[in-house]
Design a protein around this motif. Sequence first.
Motif, short mmCIF file in Angstrom:
data_model
loop_
_atom_site.label_atom_id
_atom_site.label_comp_id
_atom_site.label_asym_id
_atom_site.label_seq_id
_atom_site.Cartn_x
_atom_site.Cartn_y
_atom_site.Cartn_z
N SER A 34 9.35 -100.78 -20.33
CA SER A 34 9.08 -99.56 -21.09
C SER A 34 7.60 -99.23 -21.00
N CYS A 35 7.28 -97.97 -21.01
CA CYS A 35 5.89 -97.52 -21.03
C CYS A 35 5.79 -96.21 -21.80
N ILE A 36 4.55 -95.86 -22.12
CA ILE A 36 4.28 -94.57 -22.79
C ILE A 36 3.38 -93.76 -21.88
N ILE A 37 3.89 -92.57 -21.50
CA ILE A 37 3.11 -91.64 -20.69
C ILE A 37 2.51 -90.62 -21.63
N SER A 38 1.20 -90.39 -21.51
CA SER A 38 0.55 -89.45 -22.44
C SER A 38 -0.44 -88.56 -21.69
N GLN A 39 -0.62 -87.36 -22.27
CA GLN A 39 -1.60 -86.42 -21.74
C GLN A 39 -2.01 -85.48 -22.87
N THR A 40 -3.30 -85.14 -22.90
CA THR A 40 -3.84 -84.24 -23.91
C THR A 40 -4.29 -82.95 -23.24
N VAL A 41 -3.91 -81.81 -23.86
CA VAL A 41 -4.27 -80.47 -23.36
C VAL A 41 -5.12 -79.80 -24.43
N THR A 42 -6.22 -79.15 -24.00
CA THR A 42 -7.15 -78.53 -24.94
C THR A 42 -7.27 -77.03 -24.62
N ASP A 43 -7.20 -76.18 -25.68
CA ASP A 43 -7.32 -74.73 -25.45
C ASP A 43 -8.78 -74.29 -25.59
N SER A 44 -9.02 -72.99 -25.46
CA SER A 44 -10.38 -72.46 -25.44
C SER A 44 -11.08 -72.61 -26.78
N GLN A 45 -10.33 -72.84 -27.86
CA GLN A 45 -10.94 -72.99 -29.18
C GLN A 45 -11.13 -74.45 -29.57
N GLY A 46 -10.76 -75.35 -28.67
CA GLY A 46 -10.92 -76.76 -28.96
C GLY A 46 -9.73 -77.40 -29.62
N ASN A 47 -8.64 -76.65 -29.87
CA ASN A 47 -7.41 -77.21 -30.40
C ASN A 47 -6.71 -78.01 -29.30
N GLN A 48 -6.03 -79.09 -29.71
CA GLN A 48 -5.44 -79.99 -28.73
C GLN A 48 -3.98 -80.26 -29.03
N THR A 49 -3.24 -80.61 -27.96
CA THR A 49 -1.88 -81.10 -28.09
C THR A 49 -1.74 -82.30 -27.17
N THR A 50 -1.19 -83.39 -27.71
CA THR A 50 -0.96 -84.60 -26.92
C THR A 50 0.52 -84.89 -26.88
N VAL A 51 1.02 -85.12 -25.67
CA VAL A 51 2.42 -85.49 -25.47
C VAL A 51 2.50 -86.99 -25.22
N TYR A 52 3.39 -87.66 -25.97
CA TYR A 52 3.69 -89.07 -25.75
C TYR A 52 5.14 -89.16 -25.30
N LEU A 53 5.35 -89.50 -24.05
CA LEU A 53 6.70 -89.67 -23.51
C LEU A 53 6.97 -91.15 -23.33
N THR A 54 7.88 -91.71 -24.14
CA THR A 54 8.28 -93.11 -24.00
C THR A 54 9.34 -93.20 -22.92
N TYR A 55 9.04 -93.94 -21.89
CA TYR A 55 9.93 -94.04 -20.73
C TYR A 55 10.52 -95.45 -20.72
N ASN A 56 11.85 -95.58 -21.00
CA ASN A 56 12.54 -96.87 -21.07
C ASN A 56 13.39 -97.07 -19.82
N LEU A 57 13.36 -98.29 -19.29
CA LEU A 57 14.24 -98.70 -18.19
C LEU A 57 15.06 -99.87 -18.70
#
Length: 930
Positions: free
Chosen positions: A701-724
């Motif tokens: 199992s692992c966690i894939i993550s990425q953070t995206v930032t808009d022009s105002q500095g607001n952020q969204t982070t995705v955590y995708l747990t990938y199970n085998l």
Amino acid sequence: MKASWSFDVSFTIEDADGSHCNYGNIELSNNQTSFLCFAAGKVGGTKRLTVLTTPGDDYKTEKDLADTDFGKDKLYNLSYDKTTNTFTLQYSDKSLIYRNPYTDEKLYVRLSGSMDNSGSTTAPTKGQISAVFSRAAYTDYIPVFVETTLLDENGDAFPEGTVIQDGTAVTIQAKVKNGYENGGTVQCHLQLSDNKDYPTAGLSFPATAEQTVTIDGVTVSDVNITGEGIPFDCSPTETVITYRAVVDNPDGAAVTVGQMMLDDFFQSKRHSGDTLIPPIELVPLDPDKPIEEQGEAGKDYHYTRTPANENGWNNADVSIVFFPGDFSEFHIVDNKNVTDVHYLTPDNTHKAFTDEQAGKELGLQAHNPTTGEMSTLKDDTVKIDKTAPALTAGASGALTLTDGLAGVWKLERYDAASKSWVTAQEYALTEGNGAASQNHTATQNGKYRVVDAAGNASIAQAVTVNDPPAVTPSDPNASLPDPEQNTDENGLTHAVITDSMQEYLDRQSPLYGGCFTLEDAKDLFDARYGFSSNVARDDGLVYLYTIAQNGKDVTGEGVNTTQAGSFTVTCVVTDADGNTTTVILTDMLIDRSAPPVVDWGADPNPPVGPSFDPLKPTPRPVVKEDAETGKKHAYIYDTVTEQVKEPGAYSGKLTAAVAKQILAGRYQFGTAQGDGVLNYGPVTITVDGGESSLNTTVPGSCIISQTVTDSQGNQTTVYLTYNLIGKNTPPAIDYNPGDETVEPGSVLASPEIIEDWQNGTKYATVKDKLIQAIFDPPLSDGSLDGGELRAFLQNRYQFTSAQPDGALKEIRFVITQDGKAVEAIDTTRPGDYLITYTLEDSAGNRTTLFLQYKLVLREVESDLQDSGNISDGSGHPNTGDSTSSGWRHGSPSRCLIHWLLLGLALTALLYTFMRVRQMEKQEEQLDEII
């Protein structure tokens, strides 16, 4: 002088200074050489009213006149009374009576005036004598036609019921008299009337030499009713006059005689009109009245004719149908070729005209050969045009209208609003016929057609001469996208312009007061755009506004402008002809504090990574505020569980580069700021708490993550747990992070897994709990049955088989309450339920989910909020924030069990045997409950 008479004159007599005579008079004479004068004015140097004889100026009687008797328009009347044989002269308010000195029956009358200055060589400097004749008539004479009768040629009455046929010789008897009581005898002539209101028709008269005329039974020679007429004395005694005629009436019309009595002296006339033989009308059936109201066929009506379509024209066959009855023959004669006759009889009652023709003139008449009766002759004209006219459209709306037979009558335009054809131009017709060609310049867009005088319509043509309403931005520095323009089947043009704008939410002072309404839409468009019509004749425009959001019409309720999102305002502007311009304005309401949004990718089967169901909602974010920056940060938790494949997926290793492709295919990031600006952070993979790649050839199992930032500095982070998971693993259960009953970031507690030591089959149990508040109205109308609960489980959880075929089948589904099986959950009252759901993969491994479903009153909701398992106010339950790794390989609990089993094999085997037997016993108990 056998009757009394009267003359009326209006004299103007102005006295002339120094004149000897200035008068007007009426003179009577029996020889036209000596006269009896009745004079008024200045006569013989004296102002008087007098009677004198001339020549010789013998004054018989007189009466003085005053100056007031002179002047304009003075009434002068001279009358004769036969009874007293006297003349009466009246002038102004003076009068004289004088006895008639003549014994003659005839006298000459002359009206005259005279002005002279006898004995002087100079003419008067002023003075006037003029007369206006007003009236002359007998005063004891009223001519009266007593009776006019049709007799046979011998002067006898026709037997009753006799049909007087064409060519019959007849006698006309006229009885006349002077209707004035004790009136005189006036010499008159009886003639045919010269007044068109008293016609003579259907008769011919013999020449004078062959005519026989009688007056009171005495034959009078060399006279005739024609010409100067028949002379006779009209007295109070009735006079009977007869003369001969011949019925000349081939058309069967009424036979009439118009007569007049003309007095010989004054030429006064008295007219008389009489119908000697009434017509037998040829009556057609009225197509506009119900047939049952029109009486008996053949008697009350005799034929029918196809009604004309328009203007006397037919555009189809014309039929004439004869109804035998009173008549047994019906003649249809071509008036221009009398030898062309169609005879309709009881055996042949129908005649059809099928050929096109400009006008066939017909005579229609019915006949009864037995009685000799002949109907009136009716004229008819058959005009048939079956060919449609033509319409040719040229440049700039130039239209040419042609028709070769009936001629052009109207140009029509289709009115889309009323869904009917309306007249655009009507042309004058001559006797129902139009010109062969007409020209017209269209000034309106539309569908046009030409109609000929017969009512045939041409093929419609769309004509476009005007552009749709023009729209310009109010800001001279702004521009609009080019419109999409089309022309519809009716020739109307329609333009669509798509525009957009952005507005920023203001928490302190909400846009549009918090709600965008129809009035706001009108004000917005008034300020943003200017519209103008291209229709020269009428520049009026009609505006229609609608508001929509998320595909729903919200014109009535408006749009909440305190929340981020977008809505569209559509304005349809229609000109006087029906052309439209539509402006679709999208207004984006931007929340400066809103973090980037996440949606499913465009392809549910991305080129890299597992597939997904695009119809299921995306995981709900957890939004927090960054303590340092004050910006918003959203966290998205998602889970994917797959079997270990051979060979391993992604060439045996899930690297950061592969993970980046997985995220790019699975998700789409969007900014809420409307500027499209997003900065993508690096993609990381976390395995067992450290950044690393994942070996895809073994369970893990692992966690894939990425953070995206808009022009105002607001952020969204995705955590995708990938199970085998490996093939020796029972079916896996995970929360569906997009389900509304799952709290974002929640995970299920680790399953309890037991292996059957005899056959290696794995048994897993998973426990979960859901506390649901009771609502009004209750969930699912008060009852959740098995079908609804199965669907609920499929939405709340993700079930994954570890076997290559991925197949899972339901082994058990039970709802129990207090240890007893029930068919459904009663959502109207508090209660505790246990839902048992068992799935089996193709290798026989099973996983059983035990879900405790608890319904509580809303009053106790606050007491349970801290448990993390009570639904929120929207009905969405919390599911706890457990950090257990569940099915994930390498979790501390899972590894501990693994090493304990390796270290204590015998103990494990014994435990396994006992636990399997316990689970089998539980299943048997459940089966008994079921």
